[in-house]
Design a protein around this motif. Structure first.
Motif, short mmCIF file in Angstrom:
data_model
loop_
_atom_site.label_atom_id
_atom_site.label_comp_id
_atom_site.label_asym_id
_atom_site.label_seq_id
_atom_site.Cartn_x
_atom_site.Cartn_y
_atom_site.Cartn_z
N THR A 164 1.03 -1.20 -0.03
CA THR A 164 -0.08 0.10 0.11
C THR A 164 0.87 1.32 -0.15
O THR A 164 0.49 2.44 -0.59
CB THR A 164 -1.12 0.27 1.36
N ARG A 203 -0.52 9.12 -0.01
CA ARG A 203 -0.77 7.95 -0.93
C ARG A 203 -1.62 6.92 -0.05
O ARG A 203 -2.48 6.24 -0.60
CB ARG A 203 0.43 7.10 -0.79
N GLU A 221 -5.32 8.49 -0.92
CA GLU A 221 -5.63 8.27 -2.35
C GLU A 221 -5.84 6.72 -2.44
O GLU A 221 -6.83 6.31 -3.25
CB GLU A 221 -4.18 8.34 -3.22
N TYR A 222 -5.17 5.58 -1.87
CA TYR A 222 -5.53 4.41 -1.91
C TYR A 222 -6.99 4.13 -1.44
O TYR A 222 -7.70 3.53 -2.24
CB TYR A 222 -4.39 3.49 -1.23
N ASN A 223 -7.37 4.62 -0.35
CA ASN A 223 -8.77 4.40 0.47
C ASN A 223 -9.67 4.96 -0.67
O ASN A 223 -10.86 4.35 -0.83
CB ASN A 223 -8.76 5.00 1.79
#
Length: 133
Positions: free
Chosen positions: A32, A49, A52-54
């Motif tokens: 991740t 980051r 953004e991932y979530n």
């Protein structure tokens, strides 16, 4: 924390190599955070980051298959999402910050020992050699 991270202490690196139970955390971090960040380990970049991932997961996952869950929410939203009854036992509170730090402290100590013992041996050897002159 991934091996290239400046935030990973030597103790954690040694612990991973010795097989301490951090592999799951390491793998999650690597997937991740590690790859997408490149070499940008600033806290702001890591947080960005993560967000953004979530956001990507929330955006791309079908709404009927996604539960945005916080452990502090307890059993009810989780059980409702899974279509299961709420258990009669309290929601477990394990691996909190204090417990996690309890796992990390011994590993940090091992790292300090690994760093201190060779330095102490070298200093002792130098002192013995200088004393003989």
């Amino acid at each position: 924390m991934v091996p290239q991270s400046p935030h990973m202490t030597l103790a954690v690196r040694v612990a991973l190599k010795c097989g301490f139970p951090f592999k799951g955390f390491y793998e999650m971090s690597r997937k991740t955070v590690g790859r997408p960040l490149g070499n940008d380990w600033r806290p702001e970049a890591i947080k960005k980051r993560f967000q953004e991932y979530n956001e990507a997961v929330i955006r791309e996952c079908p709404k009927d298959r996604l539960l945005v869950f916080k452990a502090t929410d307890g059993w009810e939203p989780l059980c409702k999402f899974l279509g299961k009854p709420v258990p009669d036992v309290p929601y477990p509170h394990v691996n909190d910050t204090e417990q996690f730090q309890g796992y990390i402290k011994p590993i940090k100590r091992v790292g300090r020992i690994i760093m201190t013992v060779p330095v102490a041996l070298i200093a002792t050897a130098v002192a013995v050699v200088l004393k003989r002159k």
